[in-house]
Design an enzyme around this catalytic site. Structure first.
Site, PDB file in Angstrom:
ATOM      1  N   ARG A  69       0.845  -1.208   0.000  1.00  0.00           N
ATOM      2  CA  ARG A  69       0.000   0.000   0.000  1.00  0.00           C
ATOM      3  C   ARG A  69       0.870   1.244   0.000  1.00  0.00           C
ATOM      4  O   ARG A  69       0.602   2.208  -0.715  1.00  0.00           O
ATOM      5  CB  ARG A  69      -0.941  -0.009   1.195  1.00  0.00           C
ATOM      6  CG  ARG A  69      -2.212  -0.824   1.005  1.00  0.00           C
ATOM      7  CD  ARG A  69      -1.985  -2.282   0.636  1.00  0.00           C
ATOM      8  NE  ARG A  69      -3.216  -3.047   0.538  1.00  0.00           N
ATOM      9  CZ  ARG A  69      -3.743  -3.776   1.530  1.00  0.00           C
ATOM     10  NH1 ARG A  69      -3.102  -3.899   2.691  1.00  0.00           N
ATOM     11  NH2 ARG A  69      -4.876  -4.420   1.346  1.00  0.00           N
TER      12      ARG A  69
ATOM     13  N   ASP B 167      -0.075  -6.826  -2.975  1.00  0.00           N
ATOM     14  CA  ASP B 167      -1.502  -6.666  -2.658  1.00  0.00           C
ATOM     15  C   ASP B 167      -2.149  -5.980  -3.849  1.00  0.00           C
ATOM     16  O   ASP B 167      -1.502  -5.773  -4.885  1.00  0.00           O
ATOM     17  CB  ASP B 167      -1.686  -5.873  -1.345  1.00  0.00           C
ATOM     18  CG  ASP B 167      -2.907  -6.360  -0.576  1.00  0.00           C
ATOM     19  OD1 ASP B 167      -4.026  -6.237  -1.129  1.00  0.00           O
ATOM     20  OD2 ASP B 167      -2.757  -6.857   0.544  1.00  0.00           O
TER      21      ASP B 167
ATOM     22  N   HIS C  59      -6.733 -10.312  -3.243  1.00  0.00           N
ATOM     23  CA  HIS C  59      -5.756  -9.228  -3.108  1.00  0.00           C
ATOM     24  C   HIS C  59      -4.710  -9.281  -4.227  1.00  0.00           C
ATOM     25  O   HIS C  59      -3.529  -9.041  -4.001  1.00  0.00           O
ATOM     26  CB  HIS C  59      -5.084  -9.280  -1.730  1.00  0.00           C
ATOM     27  CG  HIS C  59      -5.996  -8.845  -0.618  1.00  0.00           C
ATOM     28  ND1 HIS C  59      -6.320  -7.531  -0.395  1.00  0.00           N
ATOM     29  CD2 HIS C  59      -6.676  -9.556   0.309  1.00  0.00           C
ATOM     30  CE1 HIS C  59      -7.159  -7.444   0.645  1.00  0.00           C
ATOM     31  NE2 HIS C  59      -7.397  -8.664   1.085  1.00  0.00           N
TER      32      HIS C  59
ATOM     33  N   ASP D 242      -6.695 -14.438   2.585  1.00  0.00           N
ATOM     34  CA  ASP D 242      -7.725 -13.637   3.249  1.00  0.00           C
ATOM     35  C   ASP D 242      -8.649 -12.997   2.220  1.00  0.00           C
ATOM     36  O   ASP D 242      -8.248 -12.745   1.088  1.00  0.00           O
ATOM     37  CB  ASP D 242      -7.078 -12.547   4.124  1.00  0.00           C
ATOM     38  CG  ASP D 242      -6.144 -11.654   3.325  1.00  0.00           C
ATOM     39  OD1 ASP D 242      -5.428 -12.175   2.436  1.00  0.00           O
ATOM     40  OD2 ASP D 242      -6.118 -10.438   3.573  1.00  0.00           O
ATOM     41  N   GLU D 243      -9.872 -12.718   2.649  1.00  0.00           N
ATOM     42  CA  GLU D 243     -10.803 -11.853   1.921  1.00  0.00           C
ATOM     43  C   GLU D 243     -10.881 -12.177   0.422  1.00  0.00           C
ATOM     44  O   GLU D 243     -10.495 -11.369  -0.412  1.00  0.00           O
ATOM     45  CB  GLU D 243     -10.386 -10.385   2.137  1.00  0.00           C
ATOM     46  CG  GLU D 243     -10.436  -9.988   3.609  1.00  0.00           C
ATOM     47  CD  GLU D 243      -9.951  -8.584   3.893  1.00  0.00           C
ATOM     48  OE1 GLU D 243     -10.575  -7.912   4.732  1.00  0.00           O
ATOM     49  OE2 GLU D 243      -8.939  -8.153   3.290  1.00  0.00           O
TER      50      GLU D 243
ATOM     51  N   TYR E 241      -3.551  -4.928  15.690  1.00  0.00           N
ATOM     52  CA  TYR E 241      -3.485  -4.283  14.375  1.00  0.00           C
ATOM     53  C   TYR E 241      -2.961  -2.856  14.592  1.00  0.00           C
ATOM     54  O   TYR E 241      -3.694  -1.966  15.029  1.00  0.00           O
ATOM     55  CB  TYR E 241      -4.853  -4.320  13.679  1.00  0.00           C
ATOM     56  CG  TYR E 241      -4.959  -5.474  12.694  1.00  0.00           C
ATOM     57  CD1 TYR E 241      -4.469  -6.731  13.027  1.00  0.00           C
ATOM     58  CD2 TYR E 241      -5.508  -5.303  11.420  1.00  0.00           C
ATOM     59  CE1 TYR E 241      -4.533  -7.792  12.120  1.00  0.00           C
ATOM     60  CE2 TYR E 241      -5.579  -6.353  10.509  1.00  0.00           C
ATOM     61  CZ  TYR E 241      -5.092  -7.594  10.867  1.00  0.00           C
ATOM     62  OH  TYR E 241      -5.152  -8.625   9.977  1.00  0.00           O
TER      63      TYR E 241
ATOM     64  N   ASP F 110      -2.142  -0.574  12.662  1.00  0.00           N
ATOM     65  CA  ASP F 110      -2.628   0.514  11.806  1.00  0.00           C
ATOM     66  C   ASP F 110      -3.879   1.148  12.409  1.00  0.00           C
ATOM     67  O   ASP F 110      -4.245   2.261  12.033  1.00  0.00           O
ATOM     68  CB  ASP F 110      -2.928   0.005  10.382  1.00  0.00           C
ATOM     69  CG  ASP F 110      -3.838  -1.220  10.374  1.00  0.00           C
ATOM     70  OD1 ASP F 110      -3.592  -2.159  11.164  1.00  0.00           O
ATOM     71  OD2 ASP F 110      -4.804  -1.240   9.583  1.00  0.00           O
TER      72      ASP F 110
ATOM     73  N   THR G 166      -0.468  -0.494   5.625  1.00  0.00           N
ATOM     74  CA  THR G 166       0.012   0.865   5.345  1.00  0.00           C
ATOM     75  C   THR G 166      -0.893   1.701   4.433  1.00  0.00           C
ATOM     76  O   THR G 166      -0.430   2.670   3.847  1.00  0.00           O
ATOM     77  CB  THR G 166       1.435   0.818   4.749  1.00  0.00           C
ATOM     78  OG1 THR G 166       1.401   0.009   3.558  1.00  0.00           O
ATOM     79  CG2 THR G 166       2.430   0.259   5.737  1.00  0.00           C
ATOM     80  N   GLU G 167      -2.168   1.335   4.329  1.00  0.00           N
ATOM     81  CA  GLU G 167      -3.062   2.213   3.550  1.00  0.00           C
ATOM     82  C   GLU G 167      -2.938   3.660   4.029  1.00  0.00           C
ATOM     83  O   GLU G 167      -2.897   4.587   3.220  1.00  0.00           O
ATOM     84  CB  GLU G 167      -4.526   1.782   3.707  1.00  0.00           C
ATOM     85  CG  GLU G 167      -4.898   0.511   2.968  1.00  0.00           C
ATOM     86  CD  GLU G 167      -4.799  -0.724   3.856  1.00  0.00           C
ATOM     87  OE1 GLU G 167      -3.984  -0.718   4.813  1.00  0.00           O
ATOM     88  OE2 GLU G 167      -5.518  -1.700   3.594  1.00  0.00           O
TER      89      GLU G 167
HETATM   90  C1  ACM Z   1      -6.118  -8.957   6.707  1.00  0.00           C
HETATM   91  O1  ACM Z   1      -6.066  -8.005   7.514  1.00  0.00           O
HETATM   92  N1  ACM Z   1      -6.828  -8.859   5.595  1.00  0.00           N
HETATM   93  C2  ACM Z   1      -5.377 -10.173   6.928  1.00  0.00           C
END
Ligand code: ACM
Ligand code: ZN
Length: 452
Positions: free
Chosen positions: A97, A126, A192, A255-256, A349, A351, A389-390
């Protein structure tokens, strides 16, 4: 007497007496009876011994010695017999990011090593950029490494991007090895992957071109799990990654992963039919298992985010990272024999802002909750904290987000001692100058616990 050592040693006896002592005065001893990564430091009026059974243990003993020493070079007479609670004491940096310089990465590694962390999980790709130089698939970095504008609300319209060359990556791997840190690279798949698909659109379900994203989020274009080319590509890239990173572990994300594309794709539907997979979750299980087995056949241990457990994986297939797990999939997995790393959003987390995740919340993270059986608890490898790091555009911001909360992570990962939050806070604040000397500006003390 206050001891400002962080993480707090597991057994320590301290005298009021001090003596002038240099690191080079320490008599180094080998002692097979000491646990790997453990050390014993014995400083009396006549002698000063640092004993360990491994080079890592000696290194950790030296970190403690440095924290014991005052500005004039005096150290208290003491006996310390210390070893880590967990073998996995990790931090993750997202270089997709926003990308960091090699010197910034090194500053983070130096700080982590000073607090006895031993894993650097490097999130290298990503939706917003691919950061590993690839010889086999050069468009990954030359095309997937760039996005149109800085993104994430930054009005700067210039192209944003870059990547780490193989030489730079080898330099970082060696830098970590010199500090007893293992680098765990991540190739996040099959979701991602916008940067991958910008470079090689044929690997998506539709084959249509897409952009490297400039916004945060979860995006629907993912690698096609039906096409054989996808597996050829992923394994080939992983071969390049394995050449660069000699450590045991490779993170394969997972993920996701939105499933709409797969459900509508003839290749993916055929795969589900041929492999007797009930649904798209099972297809992700197929994908994960195939990639994980490829890595294990190459002597590596694969790791995935907890979504990989939505499919019914056997405990030996993969290590799971527990980050957002409302169903307790990781807990069940550990209770059945699977290995788990604790990395939950609301505790570590980094961030997240301090209003959402205070230092106290990081410090009070219970790594062995009762949802784990005794066997499950034995399968918890340890703790890890990511800095996504967005919203971390530069190193100053990174220092603010990461410290002091990473110090809480270091302490939870190392120490068996009962929690003492007030003591910890004082020891964390005492690290401010040492971090400053590394170019890292810790968040102001008044912001650590907005609720207090
Ligand atoms: C994540 O935060 N998508 C692993
Ligand atoms: Zn498909």
């Amino acid at each position: 007497m206050a001891v400002m050592i962080l993480p707090y040693p597991n057994e320590i006896t301290l005298s009021e007496k001090r003596r002038l002592l240099q690191e080079s005065d320490l008599r180094l001893e080998h002692d097979d009876a000491i646990e790997p990564e453990g050390y014993r430091l014995e400083i009396d009026a006549h002698d000063a011994v640092l004993a360990s059974s491994t080079d890592a243990g000696r290194f950790y003993g030296l970190q403690t010695f440095r924290q014991l020493q005052d500005a004039d070079g005096f150290v208290p007479l003491c006996t310390i017999s210390d070893a880590p609670r967990f073998s996995w004491r990790g931090f993750m940096v997202d270089s997709s990011r926003h990308i960091q310089t090699i010197d910034e990465i090194k500053a983070m590694i130096d700080a982590a090593a000073a607090y006895k962390l031993n894993i650097f999980h490097w999130h290298l790709c990503d939706d917003q950029g691919w950061r590993i130089e690839s010889e086999r698939y050069p468009l990954l970095h030359t095309v997937g490494g760039w996005r149109d504008g800085w993104g994430f609300g930054n009005p700067n319209p210039e192209k944003y991007g870059g990547w780490f060359t193989k030489a730079q990556i080898r330099e970082i791997v060696q830098y970590c090895a010199d500090r007893f840190i293992t680098v765990v690279p991540e190739f996040d798949m099959p979701g991602h992957c916008s940067a991958v698909l910008k470079a090689y659109p044929a690997l998506s379900c539709t084959g249509e071109s897409c952009d490297v994203n400039t916004e945060a989020g979860v995006f629907s274009n993912v690698l096609c799990a039906g096409k054989e080319e996808t597996f050829d590509f992923c394994c080939s890239v992983l071969e390049e990654i394995m050449e660069l990173f000699p450590g045991e572990y490779i993170h394969i994300g997972g993920d996701e992963v939105p499933k709409d594309g797969w459900n509508n794709c003839p290749h993916c539907r055929k795969r589900m039919q041929d492999e007797h997979l009930a649904n798209a979750e099972a297809l992700q299980g197929y994908f994960t298992t195939r990639i994980a087995r490829f890595l294990r056949a190459n002597g590596k241990t694969p790791i995935g985010w907890n979504e990989v457990l939505e499919a019914d994986l056997a405990p030996g297939e993969i290590v799971a990272t527990k980050w957002w797990d409302p169903k307790g999939l990781c807990d069940d997995f550990a209770n059945r024999g699977g290995k788990v790393i604790m990395e939950e959003t609301r505790h570590v987390y980094l961030d997240y802002n301090y209003q959402t995740t205070s230092l106290r919340q990081s410090y009070s993270y219970d790594l062995l909750p009762d949802s784990f059986t005794d066997e499950g608890k034995r399968n918890v490898l340890g703790i890890e904290a990511p800095i996504w790091t967005e919203w971390v555009e530069d190193f100053k911001r990174m220092g603010y987000q990461v410290f002091p909360r990473l110090l809480a992570v270091a302490e939870r990962g190392w120490t068996n001692e009962p929690q003492d939050y007030a003591g910890f806070k004082a020891r964390a604040e005492a690290q401010r100058d040492a971090l400053g000397a590394r170019g890292i500006e810790m968040a102001p003390y008044a912001e650590w616990d907005p609720e207090d």
